[in-house]
Design a protein around this motif. Structure first.
Motif, mmCIF file in Angstrom:
data_model
loop_
_atom_site.group_PDB
_atom_site.id
_atom_site.type_symbol
_atom_site.label_atom_id
_atom_site.label_comp_id
_atom_site.label_asym_id
_atom_site.label_seq_id
_atom_site.Cartn_x
_atom_site.Cartn_y
_atom_site.Cartn_z
ATOM 1 N N GLY A 216 0.817 -1.214 0.000
ATOM 2 C CA GLY A 216 0.000 0.000 0.000
ATOM 3 C C GLY A 216 0.844 1.255 0.000
ATOM 4 N N ILE A 217 2.122 1.104 0.335
ATOM 5 C CA ILE A 217 3.055 2.237 0.317
ATOM 6 C C ILE A 217 3.785 2.308 -1.014
ATOM 7 N N THR A 218 4.246 1.150 -1.516
ATOM 8 C CA THR A 218 4.935 1.086 -2.807
ATOM 9 C C THR A 218 4.806 -0.324 -3.390
ATOM 10 N N THR A 219 4.774 -0.416 -4.716
ATOM 11 C CA THR A 219 4.760 -1.726 -5.378
ATOM 12 C C THR A 219 6.119 -2.042 -5.995
ATOM 13 N N ASP A 220 7.123 -1.261 -5.649
ATOM 14 C CA ASP A 220 8.500 -1.528 -6.087
ATOM 15 C C ASP A 220 8.982 -2.764 -5.329
ATOM 16 N N THR A 221 9.029 -3.917 -6.007
ATOM 17 C CA THR A 221 9.340 -5.176 -5.322
ATOM 18 C C THR A 221 10.722 -5.174 -4.681
ATOM 19 N N PHE A 222 11.671 -4.466 -5.273
ATOM 20 C CA PHE A 222 13.014 -4.384 -4.701
ATOM 21 C C PHE A 222 12.963 -3.694 -3.342
ATOM 22 N N VAL A 223 12.249 -2.590 -3.267
ATOM 23 C CA VAL A 223 12.119 -1.837 -2.022
ATOM 24 C C VAL A 223 11.298 -2.627 -1.003
ATOM 25 N N VAL A 224 10.224 -3.246 -1.463
ATOM 26 C CA VAL A 224 9.338 -3.990 -0.560
ATOM 27 C C VAL A 224 10.080 -5.150 0.088
ATOM 28 N N PHE A 225 10.815 -5.923 -0.724
ATOM 29 C CA PHE A 225 11.542 -7.062 -0.151
ATOM 30 C C PHE A 225 12.651 -6.584 0.772
ATOM 31 N N ALA A 226 13.361 -5.537 0.384
ATOM 32 C CA ALA A 226 14.449 -5.019 1.222
ATOM 33 C C ALA A 226 13.908 -4.580 2.584
ATOM 34 N N ALA A 227 12.779 -3.872 2.573
ATOM 35 C CA ALA A 227 12.192 -3.404 3.836
ATOM 36 C C ALA A 227 11.786 -4.579 4.718
ATOM 37 N N ASN A 228 11.179 -5.601 4.113
ATOM 38 C CA ASN A 228 10.779 -6.795 4.870
ATOM 39 C C ASN A 228 11.998 -7.536 5.404
ATOM 40 N N ALA A 229 13.003 -7.722 4.552
ATOM 41 C CA ALA A 229 14.193 -8.478 4.942
ATOM 42 C C ALA A 229 14.929 -7.795 6.087
ATOM 43 N N PHE A 230 15.143 -6.489 5.987
ATOM 44 C CA PHE A 230 15.864 -5.779 7.043
ATOM 45 C C PHE A 230 15.040 -5.694 8.326
ATOM 46 N N ALA A 231 13.713 -5.710 8.200
ATOM 47 C CA ALA A 231 12.866 -5.724 9.397
ATOM 48 C C ALA A 231 12.960 -7.059 10.119
ATOM 49 N N LEU A 232 13.163 -8.150 9.351
ATOM 50 C CA LEU A 232 13.244 -9.481 9.955
ATOM 51 C C LEU A 232 14.634 -9.769 10.526
ATOM 52 N N LEU A 233 15.655 -9.108 9.992
ATOM 53 C CA LEU A 233 16.998 -9.278 10.557
ATOM 54 C C LEU A 233 17.026 -8.707 11.978
ATOM 55 N N GLY A 234 17.706 -9.390 12.861
ATOM 56 C CA GLY A 234 17.783 -8.926 14.236
ATOM 57 C C GLY A 234 16.615 -9.348 15.094
ATOM 58 N N LEU A 235 15.783 -10.283 14.585
ATOM 59 C CA LEU A 235 14.649 -10.748 15.381
ATOM 60 C C LEU A 235 15.091 -11.584 16.573
ATOM 61 N N ARG A 236 16.259 -12.230 16.453
ATOM 62 C CA ARG A 236 16.717 -13.071 17.564
ATOM 63 C C ARG A 236 17.054 -12.226 18.797
ATOM 64 N N PRO A 237 17.862 -11.145 18.670
ATOM 65 C CA PRO A 237 18.026 -10.276 19.845
ATOM 66 C C PRO A 237 16.702 -9.675 20.316
ATOM 67 N N LEU A 238 15.829 -9.325 19.345
ATOM 68 C CA LEU A 238 14.532 -8.758 19.694
ATOM 69 C C LEU A 238 13.702 -9.749 20.511
ATOM 70 N N PHE A 239 13.891 -11.054 20.245
ATOM 71 C CA PHE A 239 13.168 -12.100 20.968
ATOM 72 C C PHE A 239 13.431 -11.999 22.474
ATOM 73 N N PHE A 240 14.665 -11.650 22.841
ATOM 74 C CA PHE A 240 15.009 -11.547 24.259
ATOM 75 C C PHE A 240 14.527 -10.229 24.875
ATOM 76 N N LEU A 241 14.077 -9.304 24.020
ATOM 77 C CA LEU A 241 13.606 -8.000 24.489
ATOM 78 C C LEU A 241 12.091 -7.873 24.456
ATOM 79 N N VAL A 242 11.432 -8.816 23.770
ATOM 80 C CA VAL A 242 10.041 -8.599 23.378
ATOM 81 C C VAL A 242 9.115 -8.356 24.565
ATOM 82 N N ALA A 243 9.271 -9.107 25.653
ATOM 83 C CA ALA A 243 8.373 -8.932 26.799
ATOM 84 C C ALA A 243 8.509 -7.527 27.378
ATOM 85 N N GLU A 244 9.749 -7.044 27.492
ATOM 86 C CA GLU A 244 9.987 -5.702 28.024
ATOM 87 C C GLU A 244 9.425 -4.636 27.088
#
Length: 321
Positions: A216-244
């Motif tokens: 809904g923001i952009t249909t540029d697949t390169f940008v869309v995948f990059a945004a999703n991929a970088f958002a998913l990176l670092g989820l493991r450290p985030l897992f230890f922070l999520v409750a806080e």
């Protein structure tokens, strides 16, 4: 000239694979991660993601950089809820702490693959038939309403996990790290295997919810995948922070609900008037709504902590019997 050539995609995939390997190696032998360490690593991953936005600005276009930043903020915010549901899944299946990180790894990799598939299919569908904007917008509005209903609790997440769990037959006993075991001559899911299936279901549901949001923001697949991929990176450290973080960002769900409805309205507006909504509106709306949610959350968290401290003091003043 916008980025998105075959070479650009190749370089992006290589960068994501290298960064994902670093992310996974970071907590490969960690059953727990101190909150301060997890916070530092989470900030580092956010900095890397923002740096890629700078790459888009320097070597691509300002529009790509702006839509990437807006999309990344949306996806990163949604990923917080995503990780919290992972935590609910692992708790519901009583997965021991040492086994949680491995299952979380599978969940992150699966999420990346699913997002790529959904992005390519969704973007191609919107290009082929613009009228699909309306069902996409309706899906976003419905997701926003669902988040709003549960803005102060996680009952919806818990019911979802319990519903998935109740539909599976699970082998009894401890089977170690095995995902499938034989019981009475039949192959059955172990507790770990069933938890992984539940995580896969959650991944699919979140892909269905989050991919239309960024499309809904952009249909540029390169940008869309990059945004999703970088958002998913670092989820493991985030897992230890999520409750806080969930405790501190009390109004984040309400902000996400408003944000999804805003994106849905923007999609319909652009389709009805046959016009392209400027990136400044998308980025400005995302920053304003998420910023308001964060700002509103901080005093609410402080009030709750103060009330808890007062309650402890009052309990300590009670005479002993």
């Amino acid at each position: 000239m916008p980025l998105g050539s075959s070479l650009d995609w190749t370089l992006l995939f290589v960068a994501i694979i290298v960064l994902l390997a670093v992310d996974l190696l970071l907590t490969r032998k960690r059953d727990e991660m101190p909150v301060k360490v997890a916070a530092v690593w989470s900030i580092a991953w956010i900095a890397i993601a923002l740096a890629f936005g700078g790459v888009l600005y320097l070597f691509g276009t300002s529009e790509q950089a702006g839509t990437y930043l807006a999309g990344y903020l949306v996806e990163k915010s949604l990923s917080l809820d995503n990780v919290f549901v992972f935590l609910v899944v692992l708790g519901a299946f009583a997965i021991p702490t040492p086994k949680r990180v491995r299952l979380l790894t599978y969940g992150i990799v699966l999420a990346l693959v699913l997002r790529l598939i959904f992005i390519l299919v969704g973007a191609a569908a919107l290009d082929a038939a613009s009228w699909l904007t309306y069902p996409f917008a309706a899906l976003l509005a419905w997701t926003g309403w669902r988040l709003w209903k549960h803005r102060n609790d996680h009952d919806g997440d818990e019911k979802l996990v319990e519903g998935v769990k109740n539909r599976m037959t699970i082998a009894e006993g401890d089977h170690g790290d095995k995902l499938i075991a034989k019981e009475n001559g039949k192959r059955m899911l172990t507790t770990a295997g069933a938890a992984l299936v539940a995580i896969a279901v959650v991944d699919i549901i979140f892909a269905v919810d989050s991919v239309p949001a960024i499309l809904g923001i952009t249909t540029d697949t390169f940008v869309v995948f990059a945004a999703n991929a970088f958002a998913l990176l670092g989820l493991r450290p985030l897992f230890f922070l999520v409750a806080e973080l969930v405790a501190r960002l009390k109004h984040l769900k309400a902000a996400l609900a408003a944000l999804l409805v805003f994106i849905a309205a923007k999609m319909v507006y652009g389709e009805v008037l046959n016009t392209k909504v400027g990136v400044e509106w998308s980025l400005g709306g995302v920053l304003l709504i998420l910023g308001a949610g964060v700002v509103a959350s901080l005093p609410a968290y402080k009030r709750e902590k103060a009330q808890e401290e007062d309650a402890k003091v009052q309990e300590g003043d009670e005479p002993l019997v």
